[in-house]
Design a protein around this motif. Structure first.
Motif, PDB file in Angstrom:
ATOM      1  N   ASN A 166     -45.683  -9.993  51.421  1.00 37.10           N
ATOM      2  CA  ASN A 166     -44.826  -8.827  51.224  1.00 37.10           C
ATOM      3  C   ASN A 166     -45.658  -7.555  51.321  1.00 37.10           C
ATOM      4  OD1 ASN A 166     -42.418 -10.276  50.773  1.00 37.10           O
ATOM      5  ND2 ASN A 166     -43.043 -10.669  48.673  1.00 37.10           N
ATOM      6  N   PRO A 180     -44.144  -4.035  50.636  1.00 34.30           N
ATOM      7  CA  PRO A 180     -42.958  -3.216  50.372  1.00 34.30           C
ATOM      8  C   PRO A 180     -43.045  -1.784  50.899  1.00 34.30           C
ATOM      9  CG  PRO A 180     -44.033  -3.917  48.312  1.00 34.30           C
ATOM     10  CD  PRO A 180     -44.753  -4.572  49.435  1.00 34.30           C
ATOM     11  N   GLU A 181     -44.250  -1.268  51.063  1.00 36.88           N
ATOM     12  CA  GLU A 181     -44.421   0.109  51.535  1.00 36.88           C
ATOM     13  C   GLU A 181     -44.362   0.220  53.057  1.00 36.88           C
ATOM     14  OE1 GLU A 181     -46.766  -1.702  50.011  1.00 36.88           O
ATOM     15  OE2 GLU A 181     -47.260  -0.822  48.094  1.00 36.88           O
ATOM     16  N   LEU A 182     -44.299  -0.909  53.752  1.00 36.51           N
ATOM     17  CA  LEU A 182     -44.298  -0.912  55.217  1.00 36.51           C
ATOM     18  C   LEU A 182     -42.912  -0.495  55.704  1.00 36.51           C
ATOM     19  CD1 LEU A 182     -45.615  -1.358  57.921  1.00 36.51           C
ATOM     20  CD2 LEU A 182     -45.426  -3.810  57.576  1.00 36.51           C
ATOM     21  N   SER A 183     -42.786   0.769  56.031  1.00 39.40           N
ATOM     22  CA  SER A 183     -41.502   1.368  56.392  1.00 39.40           C
ATOM     23  C   SER A 183     -41.302   1.377  57.910  1.00 39.40           C
ATOM     24  CB  SER A 183     -41.452   2.809  55.880  1.00 39.40           C
ATOM     25  OG  SER A 183     -42.437   3.588  56.566  1.00 39.40           O
ATOM     26  N   ALA A 184     -40.087   1.690  58.309  1.00 35.78           N
ATOM     27  CA  ALA A 184     -39.774   1.823  59.735  1.00 35.78           C
ATOM     28  C   ALA A 184     -40.603   2.952  60.349  1.00 35.78           C
ATOM     29  CB  ALA A 184     -38.284   2.095  59.918  1.00 35.78           C
ATOM     30  N   ASP A 185     -40.833   4.010  59.593  1.00 36.31           N
ATOM     31  CA  ASP A 185     -41.631   5.132  60.089  1.00 36.31           C
ATOM     32  C   ASP A 185     -43.079   4.718  60.352  1.00 36.31           C
ATOM     33  OD1 ASP A 185     -41.631   7.997  60.737  1.00 36.31           O
ATOM     34  OD2 ASP A 185     -43.048   8.154  59.056  1.00 36.31           O
ATOM     35  N   ILE A 186     -43.671   3.939  59.437  1.00 35.09           N
ATOM     36  CA  ILE A 186     -45.038   3.459  59.644  1.00 35.09           C
ATOM     37  C   ILE A 186     -45.076   2.489  60.824  1.00 35.09           C
ATOM     38  CG2 ILE A 186     -46.931   2.096  58.653  1.00 35.09           C
ATOM     39  CD1 ILE A 186     -46.208   3.356  55.920  1.00 35.09           C
ATOM     40  N   SER A 223     -46.325  -7.434  62.139  1.00 36.53           N
ATOM     41  CA  SER A 223     -45.715  -6.570  61.133  1.00 36.53           C
ATOM     42  C   SER A 223     -44.244  -6.318  61.414  1.00 36.53           C
ATOM     43  CB  SER A 223     -46.456  -5.224  61.097  1.00 36.53           C
ATOM     44  OG  SER A 223     -47.815  -5.437  60.808  1.00 36.53           O
ATOM     45  N   LEU A 243     -40.537  -4.806  59.021  1.00 38.58           N
ATOM     46  CA  LEU A 243     -40.155  -3.998  57.871  1.00 38.58           C
ATOM     47  C   LEU A 243     -40.464  -4.720  56.562  1.00 38.58           C
ATOM     48  CD1 LEU A 243     -38.814  -1.257  57.265  1.00 38.58           C
ATOM     49  CD2 LEU A 243     -36.643  -2.455  57.159  1.00 38.58           C
ATOM     50  N   GLN A 244     -41.362  -4.175  55.763  1.00 41.42           N
ATOM     51  CA  GLN A 244     -41.754  -4.652  54.442  1.00 41.42           C
ATOM     52  C   GLN A 244     -42.406  -6.032  54.421  1.00 41.42           C
ATOM     53  OE1 GLN A 244     -38.213  -4.141  51.994  1.00 41.42           O
ATOM     54  NE2 GLN A 244     -38.770  -2.018  51.621  1.00 41.42           N
ATOM     55  N   PRO A 302     -49.862   6.187  57.530  1.00 47.89           N
ATOM     56  CA  PRO A 302     -48.655   6.776  58.111  1.00 47.89           C
ATOM     57  C   PRO A 302     -48.983   7.644  59.325  1.00 47.89           C
ATOM     58  CG  PRO A 302     -48.670   7.030  55.734  1.00 47.89           C
ATOM     59  CD  PRO A 302     -50.036   6.541  56.136  1.00 47.89           C
TER      60      PRO A 302
END
Length: 176
Positions: free
Chosen positions: A71, A73-79, A115, A117-118, A147
């Motif tokens: 997991n 959790p901080e892995l966003s679509a933006d990253i 990678s 999302l999350q 980021p």
């Protein structure tokens, strides 16, 4: 004309002298400039060293291997779209950047990270397509997320974090 410029200059100096008196307020304490601190890790996200669940056999794009997922959790679509995702594996002899290629079990194999999302899928496959090599639960994993909104400077624009060692990346971002 010369006379009026002279009077204007004298008048300006006089006004400046009167308005800059030492009695305008309380004296402040003279401060000292401190030493420059280490580069921080502002906006950079990193995990603790973690273990992954037991791996299972999986085929990805026609390649058979073993996979497990950690997991993030901080892995966003933006990253995912604009950032940099670094994943490391650590075991007895050191810390290595993924993808990591080695000879284990007598076969050349690679561990890579996929990678989403999350989540970060860890996938190990043999180069000869002759079977699988396990991903032991004794391996430790860490991810670093940079980021895309972190402004590049002349110093950092030329850095390719994927070609830096784990130690160099940690030193650059002051990661403990």
């Amino acid at each position: 004309m010369k006379f009026s410029k002279t009077i204007f200059t004298i008048l300006l100096v006089a006004i400046s002298t009167v308005s800059c008196s030492s009695d305008d307020g309380a004296d402040g304490v003279d401060g000292q400039t401190g030493a420059t601190g280490p580069a921080g890790s502002a906006n950079v996200i990193y995990s603790a060293w973690i273990t992954a669940p037991t791996a299972a056999a999986e085929t990805i794009d026609g390649t058979s291997g073993m996979s497990t997922t950690i997991n993030a959790p901080e892995l966003s679509a933006d990253i995912l779209a604009k950032g940099t995702i670094l994943v490391y594996v650590s075991f007895g002899s050191g810390t290595y950047t993924l993808p990591y290629t080695s000879t284990a079990g007598g076969f050349v194999n690679t561990i890579t990270a996929i990678s989403t999302l999350q989540k970060i899928k860890l996938f190990r496959f043999r180069h000869d397509a002759g079977g699988t090599v396990n991903l032991p639960t004794t391996l430790s994993w860490r991810y670093i997320l940079i980021p895309g909104g972190v402004a590049a400077t002349a110093k950092t624009a030329k850095l390719d974090y994927s070609k830096m060692s784990y130690e160099e990346v940690c030193a650059h971002f002051n990661i403990q």
